[in-house]
Scaffold this active site. Structure first.
Site, PDB file in Angstrom:
ATOM      1  N   HIS A 216       0.845  -1.196   0.000  1.00 43.20           N
ATOM      2  CA  HIS A 216       0.000   0.000   0.000  1.00 43.20           C
ATOM      3  C   HIS A 216       0.881   1.247   0.000  1.00 43.20           C
ATOM      4  O   HIS A 216       1.278   1.726   1.069  1.00 43.20           O
ATOM      5  CB  HIS A 216      -0.911   0.009   1.218  1.00 43.20           C
ATOM      6  CG  HIS A 216      -1.788  -1.206   1.328  1.00 43.20           C
ATOM      7  ND1 HIS A 216      -1.301  -2.445   1.691  1.00 43.20           N
ATOM      8  CD2 HIS A 216      -3.124  -1.372   1.123  1.00 43.20           C
ATOM      9  CE1 HIS A 216      -2.297  -3.321   1.699  1.00 43.20           C
ATOM     10  NE2 HIS A 216      -3.412  -2.693   1.371  1.00 43.20           N
ATOM     11  N   GLY A 305      -3.123  -3.589  11.872  1.00 40.76           N
ATOM     12  CA  GLY A 305      -3.573  -4.105  10.572  1.00 40.76           C
ATOM     13  C   GLY A 305      -5.076  -4.073  10.524  1.00 40.76           C
ATOM     14  O   GLY A 305      -5.669  -3.398   9.673  1.00 40.76           O
ATOM     15  N   PRO A 306      -5.753  -4.780  11.470  1.00 40.53           N
ATOM     16  CA  PRO A 306      -7.207  -4.609  11.548  1.00 40.53           C
ATOM     17  C   PRO A 306      -7.522  -3.156  11.901  1.00 40.53           C
ATOM     18  O   PRO A 306      -7.095  -2.661  12.949  1.00 40.53           O
ATOM     19  CB  PRO A 306      -7.603  -5.562  12.687  1.00 40.53           C
ATOM     20  CG  PRO A 306      -6.487  -6.563  12.755  1.00 40.53           C
ATOM     21  CD  PRO A 306      -5.253  -5.797  12.403  1.00 40.53           C
ATOM     22  N   ASP A 346      -9.074   6.894   7.406  1.00 42.67           N
ATOM     23  CA  ASP A 346     -10.534   6.930   7.330  1.00 42.67           C
ATOM     24  C   ASP A 346     -11.158   5.630   7.837  1.00 42.67           C
ATOM     25  O   ASP A 346     -12.160   5.646   8.550  1.00 42.67           O
ATOM     26  CB  ASP A 346     -10.980   7.182   5.885  1.00 42.67           C
ATOM     27  CG  ASP A 346     -10.688   8.605   5.430  1.00 42.67           C
ATOM     28  OD1 ASP A 346     -11.278   9.535   6.006  1.00 42.67           O
ATOM     29  OD2 ASP A 346      -9.867   8.789   4.513  1.00 42.67           O
ATOM     30  N   GLY A 347     -10.563   4.505   7.466  1.00 42.96           N
ATOM     31  CA  GLY A 347     -11.113   3.217   7.881  1.00 42.96           C
ATOM     32  C   GLY A 347     -11.094   3.037   9.377  1.00 42.96           C
ATOM     33  O   GLY A 347     -12.022   2.451   9.963  1.00 42.96           O
ATOM     34  N   ASN A 376      -7.768  11.543   3.938  1.00 36.97           N
ATOM     35  CA  ASN A 376      -7.578  11.615   2.485  1.00 36.97           C
ATOM     36  C   ASN A 376      -8.811  11.220   1.690  1.00 36.97           C
ATOM     37  O   ASN A 376      -8.771  11.198   0.456  1.00 36.97           O
ATOM     38  CB  ASN A 376      -6.375  10.765   2.060  1.00 36.97           C
ATOM     39  CG  ASN A 376      -6.520   9.294   2.408  1.00 36.97           C
ATOM     40  OD1 ASN A 376      -7.596   8.712   2.285  1.00 36.97           O
ATOM     41  ND2 ASN A 376      -5.436   8.667   2.856  1.00 36.97           N
ATOM     42  N   ILE A 378     -10.221   8.523   0.923  1.00 41.96           N
ATOM     43  CA  ILE A 378     -10.157   7.374   0.011  1.00 41.96           C
ATOM     44  C   ILE A 378     -10.085   6.079   0.814  1.00 41.96           C
ATOM     45  O   ILE A 378      -9.322   5.964   1.767  1.00 41.96           O
ATOM     46  CB  ILE A 378      -8.923   7.465  -0.911  1.00 41.96           C
ATOM     47  CG1 ILE A 378      -9.034   8.667  -1.845  1.00 41.96           C
ATOM     48  CG2 ILE A 378      -8.753   6.178  -1.727  1.00 41.96           C
ATOM     49  CD1 ILE A 378     -10.150   8.564  -2.870  1.00 41.96           C
ATOM     50  N   ARG A 548     -16.232 -18.103  39.556  1.00 38.75           N
ATOM     51  CA  ARG A 548     -16.116 -16.651  39.414  1.00 38.75           C
ATOM     52  C   ARG A 548     -15.831 -16.003  40.774  1.00 38.75           C
ATOM     53  O   ARG A 548     -15.182 -14.954  40.843  1.00 38.75           O
ATOM     54  CB  ARG A 548     -17.368 -16.058  38.770  1.00 38.75           C
ATOM     55  CG  ARG A 548     -18.642 -16.232  39.569  1.00 38.75           C
ATOM     56  CD  ARG A 548     -19.823 -15.520  38.940  1.00 38.75           C
ATOM     57  NE  ARG A 548     -21.060 -15.839  39.644  1.00 38.75           N
ATOM     58  CZ  ARG A 548     -22.067 -14.996  39.798  1.00 38.75           C
ATOM     59  NH1 ARG A 548     -21.989 -13.780  39.285  1.00 38.75           N
ATOM     60  NH2 ARG A 548     -23.159 -15.359  40.444  1.00 38.75           N
ATOM     61  N   GLU A 602     -16.733  -3.963  25.047  1.00 37.93           N
ATOM     62  CA  GLU A 602     -15.908  -5.166  25.107  1.00 37.93           C
ATOM     63  C   GLU A 602     -14.717  -5.121  24.157  1.00 37.93           C
ATOM     64  O   GLU A 602     -13.582  -5.458  24.535  1.00 37.93           O
ATOM     65  CB  GLU A 602     -16.756  -6.412  24.802  1.00 37.93           C
ATOM     66  CG  GLU A 602     -17.735  -6.783  25.889  1.00 37.93           C
ATOM     67  CD  GLU A 602     -19.066  -6.077  25.747  1.00 37.93           C
ATOM     68  OE1 GLU A 602     -19.976  -6.360  26.551  1.00 37.93           O
ATOM     69  OE2 GLU A 602     -19.199  -5.234  24.828  1.00 37.93           O
ATOM     70  N   PHE A 629     -19.846 -12.920  25.345  1.00 39.44           N
ATOM     71  CA  PHE A 629     -19.538 -11.653  24.699  1.00 39.44           C
ATOM     72  C   PHE A 629     -18.100 -11.568  24.204  1.00 39.44           C
ATOM     73  O   PHE A 629     -17.677 -10.508  23.721  1.00 39.44           O
ATOM     74  CB  PHE A 629     -19.860 -10.488  25.639  1.00 39.44           C
ATOM     75  CG  PHE A 629     -21.318 -10.384  25.980  1.00 39.44           C
ATOM     76  CD1 PHE A 629     -22.289 -10.688  25.044  1.00 39.44           C
ATOM     77  CD2 PHE A 629     -21.721  -9.997  27.251  1.00 39.44           C
ATOM     78  CE1 PHE A 629     -23.633 -10.608  25.348  1.00 39.44           C
ATOM     79  CE2 PHE A 629     -23.069  -9.910  27.572  1.00 39.44           C
ATOM     80  CZ  PHE A 629     -24.031 -10.222  26.625  1.00 39.44           C
TER      81      PHE A 629
END
Length: 862
Positions: A216, A305-306, A346-347, A376, A378, A548, A602, A629
């Site tokens: 990229h 990355g994500p 943007d993402g 940008n 895009i 718990r 979460e 969850f």
């Protein structure tokens, strides 16, 4: 002024717009003043003088002219006020009017015609035009004498390249079409140091992506000015010690543009990223993988990355800084004092995780978090207007952030500098700097389009980009002037670290006990001596609890013993039982506290917790919610495992025994799916001892155990605990230490068993009851508790065979999916469907978690 001289007066098409060029920061004012003064004086004087002595005539053409030039000796056109025919609208002059006493008699289609207008009108206008080059020259030389230069971006236009008037000589400007056309400046060979540094980053990125034929390039080309100002002028770090405790942290949230970060790391002198690594981008064994990986490359803080994960990690890193500062800093002894910077695209701002974490950051008033929005417009699909039109600025202001803007992130280096200074001046809010950039900046044919996003520019376009930006260097070539700027980070960083070390020594002298804790826990990342002894142990006759509740007791013991043990829940603390009574809440103004209130976030919680672990300052974070969850935060759990973050995931309500809440809250497939994540240890303890044992292993894995990583310390890994809502009895055969083996014999028979029952969590008691029932019928049955598959797989084959004897039939019993159990058992008592809304014990019975069903399944197998 230069804009005026280049544009001139023209009747050319309207899409030709003004062009701005570099000019002296004060020269424009001098030039403007000289222009007005000289032009007015000469124009008025010449007009009056010549107007009284010249005949009232002029030279003009029949057809309007369509091109202009401000060059002396070329033809120019101007409107004329005449009493001639309507079609006679312009006249031609071979040289600036007003500098001659008579016009030429004939030029092509031009001719004389007398007019009623006073000749002085034309002579005065000519004199005015003639004065402009004189004024321009004066402004040029006066402006050139000023030291400070001001780079100005050109305005939008389209058509053929035009010659631009600049201080440093003629430069070509490439004309682009479209809404954002013309944001590119075609530079000549003369470049400022800022441009050299930014272009060095750009072209290493372009060349690396081209050579890999993958990647990229567009994002690094637009983000380069931000990276240059950040790393060369703003941040404190030591390239030769990437793990210095008080370094500023940087996160590239738009991780797909990682050639930006690799290029910068190489330029700065980080040992891990050589020129060969840049040339082997995205190749096997390279230190420059396809997205930033903190476990692979020194200088990378977190794995991104994500989209949205990186900016959320940045929130966590900023939390870590605030917490440590709250715990250790004292007046006059601020030993923890660093910023967290991130660049996001943007993402990132579209992904839901960024909403969760950035809302949390605003709530916490994290003043040392500075995020750059690479705005940008895009994405992969094309322009963001296809799907993303919200007002990001207003949203972040609503979160409680300060929002600043840089209108031209491509060339306005001073604008970026000012924004950073303004961000640092605001200490009670995180700052979002919205920087308007052009993706693929400099590329004549791919800039400002998705074509520059996820594919190489290609050889021809890279060459065109070099020409466009005036970059006369070859592939992977960096000019010495730029390299000297970047490499100055090495002595600068060493000095900064040395000065900090002196601060730490002074701190230790002033606060011996706290200073020693800081050395041991933060710098050396050691656990306190004998910390394991704090974990609760249980006997069969002790009061039984849901695991718990056992977890609650373990968390509180660890929190009171380990200084860096911190964490919280996603608005379920009373149900997850995760509050530590030894501390208050981690909130704005009380950052020294340990209990994090994540709210119903979460996914953001997972990312923030991962970053607390990856801050690498001795913090051991846990985060909690209902097991069901985890699907909301699955990618954060996966990234924790991938990036070797020592996060502890405390998950409760682990089966259909949740009961009345029904199948939406009853996890049946969750544990099985989590076990598929490499490097994540999933523990489902059967009682209090196993719960303490699970935390013992979780803390060890979080602090580092086993193989040495790139930091020089043992690698760290995450652990997930699946805990019950219902009470489980304390088992006579359980122990804290046995959990480390993953599976062990919790109840045995005499001699060689006829059958082995394998249980986890609440089903271990069911297996013991079933074994006892079968023993009444003469069957010899061994019961194996298997709290953690991953730990069991780490054992020797000899040990595994001693527990699960080859050739002996096995039955696994777990109140969840049978998925994966075929590796260990010949038959499975499991739940391969959704649950139901009913009391928990009724659900267990209806779904086959009974002694009768276990015995029947075993007998069929025998």
């Amino acid at each position: 002024f230069f804009r005026y001289t280049d544009k001139m007066m023209s009747n050319a098409r309207s899409q030709y717009r003004a062009i701005d060029a570099e000019q002296p920061s004060y020269g424009k004012y001098i030039a403007a003043g000289v222009t007005v003064g000289v032009a007015a004086a000469i124009g008025l004087g010449s007009g009056l003088a010549l107007g009284n002595n010249m005949p009232a005539s002029s030279l003009y053409t029949v057809a309007p002219a369509t091109r202009v030039s401000n060059t002396i000796g070329a033809r120019a056109t101007m409107p004329i006020y005449s009493n001639g025919a309507a079609s006679r609208t312009s006249y031609d002059v071979q040289q600036p009017a007003g500098l001659m006493s008579a016009f030429p008699q004939q030029q092509g289609e031009t001719y004389f015609q007398e007019t009623t207008a006073p000749a002085g009108v034309f002579s005065g206008m000519g004199a005015l035009m003639g004065a402009i080059p004189l004024a321009a020259a004066a402004g040029y030389f006066l402006g050139k004498s000023q030291k400070k230069q001001e780079p100005i971006a050109m305005a939008a236009y389209s058509g053929e390249p035009l010659q631009v008037v600049t201080q440093g000589g003629a430069r070509k400007s490439m004309a682009l079409k479209g809404e954002n056309a013309g944001l590119i400046i075609n530079h000549g060979t003369e470049q400022t140091l800022d441009e050299l540094c930014a272009n060095s980053i750009r072209f290493l990125a372009v060349d690396g992506v081209n050579k890999a034929n993958s990647g990229h390039p567009g994002a690094p080309m637009g983000q380069a000015p931000m990276a240059h100002i950040l790393f060369n002028e703003t941040m404190k770090f030591n390239p030769k010690n990437p793990f210095w405790t008080n370094r500023d942290r940087f996160v590239l949230s738009s991780g797909h543009g990682c050639m930006l970060q690799y290029s910068v790391l190489h330029l700065l002198g980080y040992d891990d990223v050589t020129m060969d690594d840049l040339k082997s981008f995205r190749q096997w064994g390279s230190k420059s993988p396809g997205h930033p990986e903190n476990f692979e490359t020194r200088g990378i803080e977190v794995t991104t990355g994500p989209l949205g994960m990186g900016i959320s990690n940045a929130v966590g890193l900023a939390c870590a800084e605030r917490h440590l500062a709250g715990v250790y800093n004292r007046p006059g002894h601020e030993i923890i004092d660093h910023y967290t910077y991130t660049i996001a695209g943007d993402g990132c701002f579209q992904e839901g995780i960024s909403h969760e974490s950035c809302s949390y950051a605003g709530h916490l008033k994290l003043g040392k978090l500075i995020a750059f929005y690479d705005d940008n417009n895009i994405t992969i699909d094309g322009e963001t207007s296809l799907s993303f039109t919200e007002d990001v600025e207003m949203r972040y202001k609503a979160y409680g952030w300060q929002v600043l803007r840089v209108a031209d992130g491509n060339t306005d280096y001073d604008g970026i500098r000012k924004a950073i200074a303004d961000a640092k001046a605001c200490t009670d809010k995180p700052t979002l700097i919205m920087v308007k950039t052009l993706i693929g900046y400099g590329s004549p044919n791919k800039a400002n389009s998705h074509d520059a996003h996820g594919a190489p520019l290609g050889k021809d376009e890279a060459a065109a980009t070099r020409k466009n930006l005036g970059w006369e260097y070859g592939e992977f070539e960096v000019p010495k002037e730029a390299m000297d700027v970047f490499r100055s980070a090495i002595p600068r960083g060493a000095k900064q670290e040395e000065e900090w070390n002196k601060k730490v020594e002074a701190y230790k002298a002033a606060f011996p006990e706290l200073g020693q804790q800081f050395q041991d826990c933060v710098i050396d990342q050691k656990l306190p001596e004998g910390w394991e002894n704090c974990l609760p142990r249980y006997k069969p006759e002790d009061t039984s609890f849901a695991t718990r509740i056992n977890s609650f007791k373990a968390l509180n013991a660890l929190g009171a013993t380990i200084p860096g043990f911190v964490g919280g829940s996603a608005d379920l603390a009373p149900s997850n039982m995760t509050l530590m009574s030894c501390s208050g809440d981690f909130l704005a103004g009380q950052y020294e506290n340990k209990n994090f209130r994540f709210g119903v976030r979460e996914f953001g919680m997972g990312a923030v917790s991962n970053a607390l672990a990856l801050h690498k300052t001795g913090l051991i974070p846990y985060c909690a919610t209902f097991l069901i969850f985890t699907d909301y935060m699955r990618n954060a759990i996966r990234i924790a495992a991938l990036s070797q973050a020592g996060t502890i995931f405390t998950m409760t309500h682990d089966s259909v025994a949740v009961g009345e809440d029904g199948p939406t809250h009853q996890p049946v497939e969750i544990v099985g799916s989590l076990r598929m994540i490499p490097q994540l240890a999933v523990c489902r303890p059967c009682d209090g001892n196993e719960t303490s044992g699970a935390y013992r292993m979780a803390v060890k894995r979080s602090n580092g155990m086993g193989e040495i990583g790139i930091s020089g310390r043992p690698k760290t890994f995450p652990t997930l605990l699946a805990l019950s809502r219902q009470v489980l009895p304390n088992q006579a055969g359980s122990s804290i230490e046995a959990v480390e083996f993953g599976a062990y014999t919790i109840q045995d028979c005499e001699g060689t068993p006829d059958l082995i029952l394998i249980g986890t969590g609440s089903e271990v008691e069911l297996c013991i009851q079933s074994a006892n029932k079968m023993a009444e019928g003469g069957k010899k049955v061994r019961v194996v508790s298997m709290p953690c598959w991953e730990f069991f797989e780490d054992q020797t084959q000899e040990y595994k065979d001693s527990v699960l004897i080859p050739g002996i039939p096995t039955v696994s019993v777990e109140a969840g999916t049978s998925f994966g159990w075929h590796k260990y058992s010949d038959a499975q008592v499991a739940i391969d469907t959704y649950g139901a809304s009913a009391p928990g014990d009724r659900c267990l019975k209806e779904f086959g978690m009974t002694v009768e069903n276990v015995v029947a399944t075993a007998m069929k197998l025998l």
